[in-house]
Design an enzyme around this catalytic site. Structure first.
Site, PDB file in Angstrom:
ATOM      1  N   ASN A  91       0.868  -1.183   0.000  1.00 43.27           N
ATOM      2  CA  ASN A  91       0.000   0.000   0.000  1.00 43.27           C
ATOM      3  C   ASN A  91       0.904   1.232   0.000  1.00 43.27           C
ATOM      4  OD1 ASN A  91      -1.842   2.028   0.504  1.00 43.27           O
ATOM      5  ND2 ASN A  91      -2.233   1.425   2.621  1.00 43.27           N
ATOM      6  N   LYS A 126      -0.005   4.299  -0.231  1.00 46.57           N
ATOM      7  CA  LYS A 126      -0.669   5.462   0.395  1.00 46.57           C
ATOM      8  C   LYS A 126      -0.492   6.706  -0.475  1.00 46.57           C
ATOM      9  CE  LYS A 126       0.237   3.343   4.837  1.00 46.57           C
ATOM     10  NZ  LYS A 126       0.179   3.479   6.275  1.00 46.57           N
ATOM     11  N   HIS A 149      -9.418   0.924   5.290  1.00 42.87           N
ATOM     12  CA  HIS A 149      -8.106   1.074   5.931  1.00 42.87           C
ATOM     13  C   HIS A 149      -8.261   1.968   7.169  1.00 42.87           C
ATOM     14  CE1 HIS A 149      -3.954   2.299   6.606  1.00 42.87           C
ATOM     15  NE2 HIS A 149      -3.604   1.207   5.935  1.00 42.87           N
ATOM     16  N   GLU A 181      -6.641   4.358   8.226  1.00 42.59           N
ATOM     17  CA  GLU A 181      -6.489   5.806   7.967  1.00 42.59           C
ATOM     18  C   GLU A 181      -7.791   6.384   7.418  1.00 42.59           C
ATOM     19  OE1 GLU A 181      -2.868   5.369   5.727  1.00 42.59           O
ATOM     20  OE2 GLU A 181      -1.861   4.812   7.590  1.00 42.59           O
ATOM     21  N   GLU A 185      -5.235  -5.276  10.981  1.00 41.06           N
ATOM     22  CA  GLU A 185      -4.226  -4.227  11.128  1.00 41.06           C
ATOM     23  C   GLU A 185      -4.458  -3.469  12.432  1.00 41.06           C
ATOM     24  OE1 GLU A 185      -2.328  -3.072   7.209  1.00 41.06           O
ATOM     25  OE2 GLU A 185      -4.126  -1.866   7.354  1.00 41.06           O
ATOM     26  N   GLY A 194       2.544   1.973  10.852  1.00 39.57           N
ATOM     27  CA  GLY A 194       3.459   3.094  10.659  1.00 39.57           C
ATOM     28  C   GLY A 194       4.176   3.522  11.924  1.00 39.57           C
ATOM     29  N   SER A 254       3.590  -2.507  10.448  1.00 33.95           N
ATOM     30  CA  SER A 254       5.053  -2.518  10.534  1.00 33.95           C
ATOM     31  C   SER A 254       5.674  -3.864  10.155  1.00 33.95           C
ATOM     32  CB  SER A 254       5.503  -2.070  11.930  1.00 33.95           C
ATOM     33  OG  SER A 254       5.039  -0.752  12.183  1.00 33.95           O
TER      34      SER A 254
END
Ligand code: PEP
Length: 251
Positions: free
Chosen positions: A10, A12, A95, A97, A167, A173, A213
């Site tokens: 991904n 992003k 996701h 985010e 996730e 991240g 990660s």
């Protein structure tokens, strides 16, 4: 059941067209082992260029998001019809985010997921708990709500196409990876839940990825756990060397 592993990158909101094209080219040149799937989700602006690079390779093109209507007055959205037209075969849906920065609810996620399925895009449904939820022992409740909420209306006949990505929000991240035991525990829980929602043999075909990660130095251990069927990779997918190493896990 032998599930075919999927390594998903991904990208992003990173990379210009030229950078994305060069990275896709480098990843393809690194070789894709025949026993696993690989997928790249570039930014929309680079999709056409990356699609060209992937054309003669086994790597799948994916989107990072998908709208639910075919077309219309939805400024800033992207339709699953457009994504298919652009060469996508998969779509990341829900996701963290999108959920946490842009306020997407389970209902939005469900609409996006069913829209993707309707147009033959394989949805990768992302679910995960925050640190506060984990510390309050709410992990399984949160995951059950997100899984059931995201899959409302998805029939058994379509469920085998699904990919789920666990996730944990606190691991995305941040450089903090969930331990292999934590990941296996959650994936086994999700598999059992999928067995309750669909038939057992369908649940056993659904791939459950881990994301948070994932790096060259932890991928082998994660991928050797029974219910870990792949990885959704953010940061480490932005460098050819690290992503190629992740693609070649356990080799
Ligand atoms: C992600 O974007 O889904 C992700 C897991 O990112 P990272 O690998 O950087 O934690």
């Amino acid at each position: 059941m032998n599930r075919r592993p999927l390594i998903a990158g991904n990208w992003k909101m990173h990379l210009t067209i030229a950078e994305a094209e060069a990275l896709a080219r480098a990843i393809v040149s690194g070789g894709i082992p025949a026993d696993r799937d690989v997928m790249l989700a570039p930014p929309y602006t680079a999709m056409a260029a990356v699609n060209k690079v992937l054309q003669d390779s086994p790597v799948f093109l994916a989107s990072q998001h998908s709208g639910w209507e075919d077309k219309g007055a939805f400024t800033g959205e992207i339709s699953p019809v457009m994504l298919k037209d652009a060469g996508c075969s998969m779509a990341i849906i829900g996701h963290s985010e999108r959920r946490h920065i842009f306020g997407e609810s389970d209902q939005h996620v469900n609409q996006r997921l069913t829209g993707a399925l309707r147009h033959g895009l394989v949805p990768i449904l992302c679910i995960g708990e925050t640190l506060e939820e984990r510390e309050a022992n709410q992990t399984f409740n949160v995951l059950e709500t997100q899984l059931r909420g995201g899959l409302i209306g998805v029939a058994s006949s379509e469920a085998d196409k699904l990919v789920i990505a666990y996730e944990p929000v606190w691991a995305i991240g941040t450089g903090k990876t969930a331990s292999e035991d934590q990941v296996q525990e959650v994936h086994a829980f999700l598999r059992t839940l999928l067995e309750k929602m669909y038939e057992k043999d369908i649940a056993s075909q659904i791939r459950i990825l881990y994301g948070g990660s994932v790096k060259p130095d932890n991928v082998d251990a994660l991928m050797s756990r029974e219910d870990v069927d792949g990885a959704l990779v953010g940061g480490a997918a932005l460098q050819a060397e690290s992503f190629i190493r992740i693609i070649h896990f356990n080799q």
